[in-house]
Design an enzyme around this catalytic site. Structure first.
Site, PDB file in Angstrom:
ATOM      1  N   LYS A   1       1.047  -1.075   0.033  1.00 39.11           N
ATOM      2  CA  LYS A   1       0.048   0.116  -0.014  1.00 39.11           C
ATOM      3  C   LYS A   1       1.098   1.245   0.001  1.00 39.11           C
ATOM      4  CE  LYS A   1      -3.660   2.430   2.387  1.00 39.11           C
ATOM      5  NZ  LYS A   1      -4.679   2.356   3.426  1.00 39.11           N
TER       6      LYS A   1
ATOM      7  N   LYS B   1      -2.140  -1.488  -3.903  1.00 40.22           N
ATOM      8  CA  LYS B   1      -2.950  -0.242  -3.925  1.00 40.22           C
ATOM      9  C   LYS B   1      -2.213   0.823  -3.828  1.00 40.22           C
ATOM     10  CE  LYS B   1      -6.136   2.094  -0.718  1.00 40.22           C
ATOM     11  NZ  LYS B   1      -6.552   1.995   0.802  1.00 40.22           N
TER      12      LYS B   1
HETATM   13  C1  PBG Z   1      -7.569   3.472   5.489  1.00 37.57           C
HETATM   14  C2  PBG Z   1      -7.861   3.303   4.236  1.00 37.57           C
HETATM   15  C3  PBG Z   1      -7.558   4.154   3.227  1.00 37.57           C
HETATM   16  C4  PBG Z   1      -8.150   3.694   1.820  1.00 37.57           C
HETATM   17  C5  PBG Z   1      -8.298   2.427   2.200  1.00 37.57           C
HETATM   18  N1  PBG Z   1      -8.284   2.097   3.395  1.00 37.57           N
HETATM   19  C6  PBG Z   1      -7.023   5.586   3.040  1.00 37.57           C
HETATM   20  C7  PBG Z   1      -5.710   5.932   3.769  1.00 37.57           C
HETATM   21  O1  PBG Z   1      -4.953   4.936   3.864  1.00 37.57           O
HETATM   22  O2  PBG Z   1      -5.447   7.112   3.689  1.00 37.57           O
HETATM   23  C8  PBG Z   1      -8.160   4.480   0.612  1.00 37.57           C
HETATM   24  C9  PBG Z   1      -9.374   3.726  -0.207  1.00 37.57           C
HETATM   25  C10 PBG Z   1      -9.443   4.362  -1.510  1.00 37.57           C
HETATM   26  O3  PBG Z   1      -9.044   5.746  -1.819  1.00 37.57           O
HETATM   27  O4  PBG Z   1     -10.383   4.373  -2.348  1.00 37.57           O
HETATM   28  N2  PBG Z   1      -6.330   2.916   5.894  1.00 37.57           N
END
Ligand code: PBG
Length: 325
Positions: free
Chosen positions: A197, A250
């Site tokens: 991520k 992601k």
């Molecule tokens: C929370 C989380 C996030 C997303 C999914 N879980 C945001 C972040 O990490 O700031 C983003 C999903 C999206 O942008 O569609 N940790």
């Protein structure tokens, strides 16, 4: 002069193209992310994510029934926590009467076989908006955060979630979650790990939807540097060794190379997250008449499959499933 090989013979008709097609996409490859909120008011539209809403639990169950009928692989649940419930210690994350446990109860009563993927991260629950607890200097406390995530996983499991999805990028969380789930009798609850991520600017609309943007600083001490590729392989090796059932990359389209790298690295199923900013771009450009939402969405989704994803989290899941039917 004769060409060495006439590639166009295999593209002559729709039937021939279908016969030689290398990649397929079906509703069963798609997971619908959704936002659940307190109260029973009408669904609240999210401005930067046309077509997406913050849903009360009753409306959520109604939508989930449609998504299940469309043959989607499941839904991914994100809670909108009222500001008054956000604290430095994120204790609302462990509230057995919290939004996620109550939403799971309702979903599992109405649709016991429709898979749920619940997010494990503290950012919807901390008053500072970070995914981890902070010390007095604002540094993220890895191990105390992991302890809460493990307890959060057991809470979601008690309420019947099919997969817990650590999206926080703390070190060692997959192993800690797996042992705690096993120790509390939840051997059958799966872990979909947000393995690679990245600290991405494409999460903007999601943070609008949850009002979860960090109040100070950024997430670069835990989420990955977009410039790094080999580091994703190390993360994948760790998550696999610690017991993850599915690995995720992601954001989505800008990171298809990473998805392909992981496909070649592991035999585990892979997920990709077509994130909020990517969805917003498709919707915004199509509202202006500059691109066609339907064909661009379906082309994006087949590209995820081609790169190696088994499952794709996308806000376009229901739209795509209708078009694929
Ligand atoms: C929370 C989380 C996030 C997303 C999914 N879980 C945001 C972040 O990490 O700031 C983003 C999903 C999206 O942008 O569609 N940790």
């Amino acid at each position: 002069m004769d060409l060495p090989r006439r590639m166009r013979r295999n593209r002559r008709s729709a039937a021939i193209r279908a016969m030689v097609r290398e990649t397929s996409i079906a509703p069963g490859n798609l997971v619908m992310p959704c936002f659940v909120r307190e109260g029973s008011g009408a669904p609240q539209p999210i401005e930067s994510m046309p077509g997406c809403h913050r849903l009360g639990i009753t409306d959520l169950v109604e939508r989930a029934r449609e998504w299940s009928d469309l043959g989607l692989a499941g839904l991914a649940l994100f809670p909108v926590t009222p500001d008054s419930a956000k604290t430095a210690d994120a204790m609302a994350a462990l509230d057995p009467k919290g939004l996620v446990p109550r939403a799971l109860d309702a979903l599992k009563t109405a649709l016991p076989d429709f898979p749920t993927f619940t997010d494990l991260a503290l950012d919807p629950f901390t008053d500072h908006g970070h995914d981890g607890l902070q010390d007095s200097l604002g540094r993220i406390q890895n191990d105390p955060t992991v302890e809460i995530l493990a307890r959060m996983a057991a809470l979601h499991a008690e309420h019947g979630t099919d997969f817990v999805c650590p999206s926080d990028m703390m070190d060692g969380r997959v192993g800690a979650i797996r042992s705690h789930l096993d120790a509390t009798g939840h051997q059958d609850t799966g872990i979909l790990a947000y393995t690679a991520k990245y600290a991405s600017a494409f999460y903007g609309p999601f943070r609008d939807a949850l009002d979860s943007a960090p109040k100070k600083g950024d997430k670069k001490t835990y989420q990955m540097d977009p410039a790094n590729r080999r580091e994703a392989l190390l993360e994948a090796d760790l998550d696999e060794a610690e017991g993850a059932d599915i690995l995720m990359v992601k954001p989505g389209l800008p990171y298809l190379d990473i998805l392909r790298d992981l496909r070649e690295r592991t035999s585990l199923p892979l997920a990709a997250y077509h994130v909020s900013g990517e969805y917003a771009m498709l919707r915004a450009a199509s509202e202006r008449g500059w691109i066609d939402y339907r064909s661009c969405l379906l082309e994006s989704l087949v590209s995820f499959r081609r790169a190696g994803a088994n499952v794709i989290f996308t806000y376009g899941a229901a739209d795509a499933a209708r078009w694929l039917a």
